[in-house]
Design a protein around this motif. Sequence first.
Motif, short mmCIF file in Angstrom:
data_model
loop_
_atom_site.label_atom_id
_atom_site.label_comp_id
_atom_site.label_asym_id
_atom_site.label_seq_id
_atom_site.Cartn_x
_atom_site.Cartn_y
_atom_site.Cartn_z
N PRO A 1 32.64 26.02 21.50
CA PRO A 1 32.93 27.44 21.34
C PRO A 1 33.71 27.99 22.52
CG PRO A 1 30.73 27.18 22.21
CD PRO A 1 31.26 25.78 21.97
N ASP A 2 34.20 29.19 22.38
CA ASP A 2 34.78 29.92 23.51
C ASP A 2 33.65 30.26 24.49
OD1 ASP A 2 35.63 32.32 25.10
OD2 ASP A 2 37.45 32.06 23.92
N SER A 3 33.89 29.98 25.77
CA SER A 3 32.85 30.18 26.79
C SER A 3 33.14 31.37 27.70
CB SER A 3 32.71 28.90 27.64
OG SER A 3 32.16 27.85 26.89
N THR A 4 34.08 32.22 27.32
CA THR A 4 34.42 33.35 28.19
C THR A 4 33.23 34.27 28.41
OG1 THR A 4 36.71 33.25 27.41
CG2 THR A 4 36.02 35.25 28.56
N ASP A 5 32.51 34.59 27.34
CA ASP A 5 31.32 35.44 27.49
C ASP A 5 30.25 34.75 28.32
OD1 ASP A 5 32.42 37.56 26.12
OD2 ASP A 5 31.44 37.10 24.21
N THR A 6 30.14 33.44 28.18
CA THR A 6 29.19 32.69 29.02
C THR A 6 29.53 32.89 30.49
OG1 THR A 6 28.83 31.01 27.31
CG2 THR A 6 28.32 30.39 29.59
N LEU A 7 30.80 32.79 30.84
CA LEU A 7 31.20 32.95 32.24
C LEU A 7 30.92 34.37 32.72
CD1 LEU A 7 34.54 30.96 32.52
CD2 LEU A 7 32.19 30.19 32.85
N ARG A 8 31.11 35.36 31.88
CA ARG A 8 30.82 36.74 32.29
C ARG A 8 29.36 36.94 32.65
NH1 ARG A 8 34.30 38.30 27.53
NH2 ARG A 8 36.37 38.76 28.41
N GLY A 9 28.49 36.12 32.07
CA GLY A 9 27.06 36.26 32.33
C GLY A 9 26.53 35.37 33.44
N VAL A 10 27.39 34.57 34.07
CA VAL A 10 26.95 33.67 35.14
C VAL A 10 26.55 34.49 36.36
CG1 VAL A 10 27.72 31.91 36.77
CG2 VAL A 10 28.26 31.69 34.34
N LYS A 11 25.37 34.24 36.88
CA LYS A 11 24.83 35.04 37.98
C LYS A 11 24.92 34.33 39.33
CE LYS A 11 21.49 37.32 34.90
NZ LYS A 11 22.54 38.19 34.41
N VAL A 12 25.53 33.14 39.37
CA VAL A 12 25.61 32.38 40.61
C VAL A 12 27.06 32.32 41.08
CG1 VAL A 12 23.57 31.00 40.03
CG2 VAL A 12 25.86 30.18 39.37
N PRO A 13 27.29 32.00 42.35
CA PRO A 13 28.67 31.87 42.83
C PRO A 13 29.40 30.74 42.12
CG PRO A 13 27.10 31.96 44.66
CD PRO A 13 26.30 31.79 43.42
N ALA A 14 30.71 30.88 42.02
CA ALA A 14 31.52 29.88 41.32
C ALA A 14 32.81 29.61 42.09
CB ALA A 14 31.84 30.34 39.90
N LEU A 15 33.27 28.39 41.94
CA LEU A 15 34.55 27.95 42.48
C LEU A 15 35.39 27.43 41.33
CD1 LEU A 15 36.52 27.10 44.80
CD2 LEU A 15 35.25 24.92 44.88
N VAL A 16 36.60 27.95 41.17
CA VAL A 16 37.52 27.48 40.15
C VAL A 16 38.66 26.75 40.86
CG1 VAL A 16 39.06 28.12 38.26
CG2 VAL A 16 36.91 29.38 38.61
N VAL A 17 38.91 25.51 40.42
CA VAL A 17 39.94 24.67 41.04
C VAL A 17 40.94 24.26 39.97
CG1 VAL A 17 40.38 22.51 42.27
CG2 VAL A 17 38.27 23.79 42.72
N VAL A 18 42.22 24.25 40.34
CA VAL A 18 43.23 23.78 39.39
C VAL A 18 44.36 23.12 40.16
CG1 VAL A 18 44.53 25.97 39.34
CG2 VAL A 18 44.64 24.41 37.37
N GLY A 19 44.90 22.07 39.60
CA GLY A 19 46.08 21.44 40.18
C GLY A 19 47.32 22.24 39.84
N ALA A 20 48.19 22.44 40.82
CA ALA A 20 49.40 23.24 40.60
C ALA A 20 50.31 22.61 39.54
CB ALA A 20 50.15 23.41 41.91
N GLU A 21 50.16 21.29 39.32
CA GLU A 21 51.00 20.59 38.34
C GLU A 21 50.24 20.23 37.07
OE1 GLU A 21 52.54 17.21 40.47
OE2 GLU A 21 53.68 18.43 41.89
N ASP A 22 49.09 20.86 36.85
CA ASP A 22 48.28 20.56 35.67
C ASP A 22 48.97 21.12 34.43
OD1 ASP A 22 46.35 20.16 33.73
OD2 ASP A 22 44.69 20.83 34.98
N ARG A 23 49.28 20.25 33.47
CA ARG A 23 49.93 20.67 32.23
C ARG A 23 48.93 20.89 31.10
NH1 ARG A 23 53.70 15.72 31.48
NH2 ARG A 23 52.07 14.76 32.75
N LEU A 24 47.71 20.41 31.26
CA LEU A 24 46.71 20.53 30.19
C LEU A 24 45.90 21.82 30.31
CD1 LEU A 24 45.40 16.85 30.01
CD2 LEU A 24 46.95 18.00 28.43
N THR A 25 45.46 22.13 31.50
CA THR A 25 44.76 23.38 31.77
C THR A 25 45.49 24.04 32.93
OG1 THR A 25 43.14 22.20 33.14
CG2 THR A 25 42.55 22.63 30.86
N THR A 26 46.16 25.11 32.66
CA THR A 26 47.12 25.67 33.60
C THR A 26 46.47 26.61 34.61
OG1 THR A 26 47.56 27.59 32.20
CG2 THR A 26 48.84 25.59 31.77
N GLU A 27 47.31 27.05 35.57
CA GLU A 27 46.83 28.02 36.55
C GLU A 27 46.43 29.32 35.85
OE1 GLU A 27 48.51 30.29 40.55
OE2 GLU A 27 49.32 28.31 40.00
#
Length: 272
Positions: free
Chosen positions: A197-223
Motif C-alpha cells: 500500500p501507499d505508506s505516506t500516512d504511515t510516515l506522517r504518524g511516525v513518532k521517532v526520529p528518521a533519516l532519509v538517504v538517497v543516492g544522487a544518481e538513483d534512477r529507481l527512487t529519486t531525490e
Amino acid sequence: MQSKVTGRTTLRQLYARDVGQGTPLVLLHAFPLSSAMWLAQRERLSSRFRVITPDLRGFGGSLLGDAEPSVETMADDVAALLKSKNITRAVIGGVSMGGYVAMALCRRHPDRVRGLVLADTKATADPDAAREKRLRMAERLTAEQRPDALVEEVLPALLGPTTMRQRPLVYGRVRGLVQSAPPPAAAWAQRAMAARPDSTDTLRGVKVPALVVVGAEDRLTTEDDARAMAEALPNAELTVIPRAGHLTPLEQPDLFDQAVAEFTAAVARAAP
C-alpha cells in the motif's frame, strides 16, 4: 517451523547476522540481494552498535514458507526476530525493498521502532505499469526458475553511472548477489512489493526520529521521492549521497555509514 503472528503465517525465525554491542541497529536488504550486502556496515558499525542484518523471507539463509506475498508478512518476520532476541526497540533501517518492510514495521509494530532509516526507497505504491511489470517478472521467474530476468531487467538500474564507470569491483559483487537470488523468493518478493500500500500516512504518524538517504544518481527512487518522505515524516533529516545510485551502502559505504552512525548515536543519546 512456522507460527501464527497477528493472523499471518510467519517464519519461526529469520536467519540473521548479529554482531557488536550497544544500541540495536537492524538493516534490511534491497531486492534482490541478501544480508550479504551489509558486509561493510557489519565491519564498520559494529564497533559502536549492535548490528543485526536479517535475510528477508526466502533470501540467503531464510526459508520462504507458504505465506501469501506481503510486505506486512515480512515486517512480522522482523518483529518476531526482535522478540526472539529479547530486543524491545531498535533503530530500523532499510534500503529499497528493505525500506518498504521498515515502513510496514512502523505500521504494524510501531513500538519496536526507536529510529527509522529509509534509504533509496519510496512511500508511494506502484503505479499500474510498474505493478504489472513486477507481476510479469514474477511469472517469468516462476516459469524459468533462473535469475536471468533479474540480471537483464533489475541489475542495470541498481547502480549509478559513476559506479558503472569507476567501481568495477562493486558491479561484480552486485551482479554476483543478483545471480545468487533464489527465483522463488524473488518472485514472491515481486508480488509482495506489487501489492504494497501507499505508506505516506504511515510516515506522517511516525513518532521517532528518521533519516532519509538517497543516492544522487538513483534512477529507481529519486531525490524527489526521498524529499516527499522527509516532508511526510514529523522529525526527519535528508541526506543526498553524491556519485551513488540505488545501492548507496555499497556504492558509497563511507558516506552512508557516517550518516547512519551519526543518526543512530543521536537516537541513542536522546532516549533510553
